[in-house]
Motif scaffolding. Structure first.
Motif: not given
Length: 198
Positions: A56-58, A123-124, A144-147, A151-153
């Motif tokens: 569950c840690a991605g 990490d997108a 936080a996601p980079p500017a 948001a990640p999905t």
């Protein structure tokens, strides 16, 4: 011990599956090698950590999960080993960890465990997560996601962002973007989800 994402029933973090289900490379991860421990027990324990927490840690894979665990634990383990070598008892070790400015989440004196807090930074490009030691109050900035990014999905489009009181949540354009982010109730004019109702 390991890295424990706080998924239900222990917390409200989403369970983010690994990018790959490829089995881990042979042998124990470096930070789980203990010359005095039973190797069969250690092997069982590593598999338990993966099945109960790592899935569950991605992380990108089982290998990636344990690489991250070993990397995150390197400094805290050194601080604790140095304190122990200097003759510190458990309270002295806790004090050394605190003095090293490591983010202590809780201390279990009965089990002699120090739990540190960490958040997962998306990490997108790889669509995986890298874990970072941080205090819960610092999660919004540390992970936080980079500017300029959304948001990640998760699979199915569920957001894995969250809103924390007095901090910006995931970026949004409509209230619907915030519907699945933990603790978020709407999209504010700032373009970030918020936990504050109108």
């Amino acid at each position: 011990h390991g890295l424990w994402p706080q998924v239900p029933p222990y917390g409200d973090s989403p369970c983010v599956q690994p990018g790959s289900r490829q089995p881990r490379s042979p042998g124990l991860p470096v930070c789980y090698r203990d010359p005095v421990a039973n190797p069969d027990h250690q092997e069982w324990f590593v598999e338990h950590e993966w099945e109960k927490h790592g899935t569950c840690a991605g992380a990108a894979s089982e290998d990636d999960f344990f690489i991250q665990v070993c990397s995150l634990s390197q400094r805290p383990l050194k601080v604790m080993a140095d304190a122990r070598s200097a003759g510190a008892d458990f309270d002295g070790i806790v004090s050394a960890v605190s003095s090293a400015d490591l983010p202590i989440y809780t201390v279990d004196k009965d089990e002699k465990q120090i739990m540190l807090s960490a958040c997962a930074k998306h990490d997108a490009a790889a669509n995986t997560y890298a874990w970072v030691l941080a205090r819960p109050a610092d999660f919004a900035t540390a992970c936080a996601p980079p500017a300029g990014t959304r948001a990640p999905t998760l699979a199915g489009g569920e957001s894995c962002g969250r809103c924390v009181r007095m901090q910006k949540g995931p970026q949004c354009t409509t209230d619907a973007d915030c519907g699945c982010a933990h603790g978020c109730v709407r999209c504010a004019r700032s373009g970030y989800c918020t936990d504050v109702s109108l």
